[in-house]
Structure formats: C-alpha cells, structure tokens
Design a protein around this motif. Structure first.
Motif, PDB file in Angstrom:
ATOM      1  N   TYR A  59       0.801  -1.222   0.000  1.00 57.22           N
ATOM      2  CA  TYR A  59       0.000   0.000   0.000  1.00 57.22           C
ATOM      3  C   TYR A  59       0.837   1.277   0.000  1.00 57.22           C
ATOM      4  N   ALA A  60       2.137   1.165  -0.293  1.00 61.20           N
ATOM      5  CA  ALA A  60       3.036   2.327  -0.269  1.00 61.20           C
ATOM      6  C   ALA A  60       2.571   3.441  -1.200  1.00 61.20           C
ATOM      7  N   GLU A  61       2.050   3.097  -2.338  1.00 63.90           N
ATOM      8  CA  GLU A  61       1.622   4.116  -3.312  1.00 63.90           C
ATOM      9  C   GLU A  61       0.345   4.836  -2.898  1.00 63.90           C
ATOM     10  N   GLN A  62      -0.391   4.286  -1.953  1.00 67.24           N
ATOM     11  CA  GLN A  62      -1.661   4.884  -1.539  1.00 67.24           C
ATOM     12  C   GLN A  62      -1.463   6.129  -0.679  1.00 67.24           C
ATOM     13  N   GLY A  63      -0.364   6.204   0.044  1.00 68.82           N
ATOM     14  CA  GLY A  63      -0.088   7.352   0.896  1.00 68.82           C
ATOM     15  C   GLY A  63      -1.070   7.476   2.054  1.00 68.82           C
ATOM     16  N   GLU A  64      -1.187   8.698   2.578  1.00 68.72           N
ATOM     17  CA  GLU A  64      -2.023   8.975   3.754  1.00 68.72           C
ATOM     18  C   GLU A  64      -3.490   8.629   3.546  1.00 68.72           C
ATOM     19  N   ASP A  65      -3.950   8.656   2.307  1.00 68.88           N
ATOM     20  CA  ASP A  65      -5.357   8.362   2.036  1.00 68.88           C
ATOM     21  C   ASP A  65      -5.748   6.948   2.439  1.00 68.88           C
ATOM     22  N   PHE A  66      -4.762   6.053   2.559  1.00 73.57           N
ATOM     23  CA  PHE A  66      -5.065   4.666   2.887  1.00 73.57           C
ATOM     24  C   PHE A  66      -5.133   4.418   4.395  1.00 73.57           C
ATOM     25  N   ILE A  67      -4.694   5.367   5.208  1.00 73.85           N
ATOM     26  CA  ILE A  67      -4.703   5.181   6.664  1.00 73.85           C
ATOM     27  C   ILE A  67      -6.102   4.848   7.183  1.00 73.85           C
ATOM     28  N   PRO A  68      -7.153   5.627   6.835  1.00 78.04           N
ATOM     29  CA  PRO A  68      -8.483   5.263   7.351  1.00 78.04           C
ATOM     30  C   PRO A  68      -8.992   3.924   6.815  1.00 78.04           C
ATOM     31  N   VAL A  69      -8.615   3.571   5.606  1.00 80.16           N
ATOM     32  CA  VAL A  69      -9.037   2.285   5.028  1.00 80.16           C
ATOM     33  C   VAL A  69      -8.408   1.137   5.812  1.00 80.16           C
ATOM     34  N   LEU A  70      -7.097   1.226   6.045  1.00 82.99           N
ATOM     35  CA  LEU A  70      -6.418   0.173   6.789  1.00 82.99           C
ATOM     36  C   LEU A  70      -6.911   0.129   8.235  1.00 82.99           C
ATOM     37  N   ALA A  71      -7.146   1.270   8.836  1.00 82.85           N
ATOM     38  CA  ALA A  71      -7.670   1.311  10.205  1.00 82.85           C
ATOM     39  C   ALA A  71      -9.019   0.609  10.276  1.00 82.85           C
ATOM     40  N   GLU A  72      -9.862   0.850   9.313  1.00 79.74           N
ATOM     41  CA  GLU A  72     -11.179   0.197   9.286  1.00 79.74           C
ATOM     42  C   GLU A  72     -11.041  -1.311   9.106  1.00 79.74           C
ATOM     43  N   ARG A  73     -10.093  -1.742   8.267  1.00 82.23           N
ATOM     44  CA  ARG A  73      -9.862  -3.184   8.080  1.00 82.23           C
ATOM     45  C   ARG A  73      -9.341  -3.823   9.362  1.00 82.23           C
ATOM     46  N   ILE A  74      -8.534  -3.086  10.113  1.00 80.78           N
ATOM     47  CA  ILE A  74      -8.029  -3.611  11.384  1.00 80.78           C
ATOM     48  C   ILE A  74      -9.203  -3.875  12.318  1.00 80.78           C
ATOM     49  N   ILE A  75     -10.121  -2.942  12.395  1.00 80.83           N
ATOM     50  CA  ILE A  75     -11.249  -3.062  13.330  1.00 80.83           C
ATOM     51  C   ILE A  75     -12.276  -4.085  12.861  1.00 80.83           C
ATOM     52  N   THR A  76     -12.660  -4.023  11.590  1.00 81.22           N
ATOM     53  CA  THR A  76     -13.757  -4.872  11.103  1.00 81.22           C
ATOM     54  C   THR A  76     -13.299  -6.219  10.548  1.00 81.22           C
ATOM     55  N   GLY A  77     -11.990  -6.378  10.343  1.00 75.47           N
ATOM     56  CA  GLY A  77     -11.490  -7.604   9.750  1.00 75.47           C
ATOM     57  C   GLY A  77     -11.636  -7.565   8.240  1.00 75.47           C
ATOM     58  N   GLY A  78     -11.407  -8.675   7.600  1.00 75.91           N
ATOM     59  CA  GLY A  78     -11.518  -8.675   6.156  1.00 75.91           C
ATOM     60  C   GLY A  78     -11.274 -10.043   5.569  1.00 75.91           C
ATOM     61  N   LYS A  79     -11.566 -10.131   4.294  1.00 76.65           N
ATOM     62  CA  LYS A  79     -11.388 -11.384   3.563  1.00 76.65           C
ATOM     63  C   LYS A  79     -11.026 -11.052   2.130  1.00 76.65           C
ATOM     64  N   GLY A  80     -10.096 -11.807   1.583  1.00 75.46           N
ATOM     65  CA  GLY A  80      -9.775 -11.685   0.178  1.00 75.46           C
ATOM     66  C   GLY A  80      -8.692 -10.681  -0.167  1.00 75.46           C
ATOM     67  N   HIS A  81      -8.185  -9.932   0.798  1.00 74.12           N
ATOM     68  CA  HIS A  81      -7.124  -8.969   0.496  1.00 74.12           C
ATOM     69  C   HIS A  81      -5.764  -9.648   0.429  1.00 74.12           C
ATOM     70  N   TRP A  82      -5.599 -10.747   1.168  1.00 70.02           N
ATOM     71  CA  TRP A  82      -4.318 -11.448   1.243  1.00 70.02           C
ATOM     72  C   TRP A  82      -4.507 -12.955   1.095  1.00 70.02           C
ATOM     73  N   GLY A  83      -5.461 -13.364   0.308  1.00 69.67           N
ATOM     74  CA  GLY A  83      -5.697 -14.784   0.128  1.00 69.67           C
ATOM     75  C   GLY A  83      -7.000 -15.211   0.783  1.00 69.67           C
ATOM     76  N   PRO A  84      -7.186 -16.516   0.914  1.00 73.86           N
ATOM     77  CA  PRO A  84      -8.477 -17.025   1.368  1.00 73.86           C
ATOM     78  C   PRO A  84      -8.743 -16.897   2.869  1.00 73.86           C
ATOM     79  N   LEU A  85      -7.704 -16.720   3.678  1.00 78.18           N
ATOM     80  CA  LEU A  85      -7.925 -16.644   5.120  1.00 78.18           C
ATOM     81  C   LEU A  85      -8.648 -15.356   5.500  1.00 78.18           C
ATOM     82  N   VAL A  86      -9.467 -15.458   6.517  1.00 80.75           N
ATOM     83  CA  VAL A  86     -10.240 -14.318   7.004  1.00 80.75           C
ATOM     84  C   VAL A  86      -9.522 -13.710   8.205  1.00 80.75           C
ATOM     85  N   MET A  87      -9.384 -12.386   8.185  1.00 78.14           N
ATOM     86  CA  MET A  87      -8.901 -11.697   9.376  1.00 78.14           C
ATOM     87  C   MET A  87     -10.117 -11.373  10.219  1.00 78.14           C
ATOM     88  N   PRO A  88     -10.161 -11.877  11.449  1.00 77.42           N
ATOM     89  CA  PRO A  88     -11.331 -11.607  12.285  1.00 77.42           C
ATOM     90  C   PRO A  88     -11.399 -10.138  12.701  1.00 77.42           C
TER      91      PRO A  88
END
Length: 124
Positions: A69-98
């Motif tokens: 995500y280096a090219e995204q810059g500061e604009d990606f901070i809220p996106v990554l923060a939201e993924r940390i809190i809500t979890g995610g699937k499909g960004h890094w393969g089949p495993l789910v981040m709770p």
C-alpha cells in the motif's frame, strides 16, 4: 487519552526493537513521531500472533502490508484502520482476518499510520 496511557510503552525506536526498519525512513510523508513504535500496542492487542514484522505468518508481515500500500499514501490510513477493526477477507488470500473489536478507532489509526510508514524496501 491514549497517548497518556500508552506513551511510555510506545517510546521504542524501531531500529532498536526489530533491527529491520527505521521509523525515520518513512513512505510518502506518513510521519508518526520518530521515537514512537506501535509494536507494544500491536503485541498487546495480539496482532503479532498472526503478523510478524518481516515474514508471513498467518497473515502478511507488517512490511508486506507497507509495501503493498506504499503508493496509496495517507489516504489509505483510514481504510487500513477500518480493516483492522472490522477484519476482512480476500485482500491477502483465502484466510479471514477476524474483527478486532477490542481495538479503538484511535488505536487502529495509530497502527495503520505506523505500519504504512515502515520502509518497505528494507526487507528485501
């Protein structure tokens, strides 16, 4: 306030703690204070049970995240923060981040800013 509660534990230079990345070498002007490392917070919130600094474990390494995500810059901070809190699937393969419901919005923002500030080229 978060800073008052965690500041003593966060005063940790990245180069001293992991020997991989230096907080002063940041990507795209995402500049957390140089002397602050979020590694103690990541350990407290059990992030490090799935994410290592420089190697894939269950999830991607922190440096892999910074590199992707280096090219995204500061604009990606809220996106990554939201993924940390809500979890995610499909960004890094089949495993789910709770969902990390014990991580506050402020903590997630701090984590995301710090992770994205890591120098991604150092792990090669």
């Amino acid at each position: 306030m978060l800073r008052g509660r965690f500041f003593p534990a966060l005063l940790l230079c990245v180069s001293a703690s992991v020997g991989v990345a230096h907080a002063g070498e940041v990507a795209h002007d995402i500049n957390p204070p140089e002397e602050i490392s979020v590694l103690p917070l990541l350990k407290e919130k059990v992030c490090m049970s799935c994410h290592l600094m420089d190697k894939k474990r269950v999830g991607p390494s922190l440096l892999m995240i910074a590199e992707r995500y280096a090219e995204q810059g500061e604009d990606f901070i809220p996106v990554l923060a939201e993924r940390i809190i809500t979890g995610g699937k499909g960004h890094w393969g089949p495993l789910v981040m709770p969902a990390q419901n014990k991580v506050s919005q402020e903590e997630a923002q701090m984590m995301a800013r710090w992770i994205l500030s890591l120098e991604p080229k150092l792990h090669r």
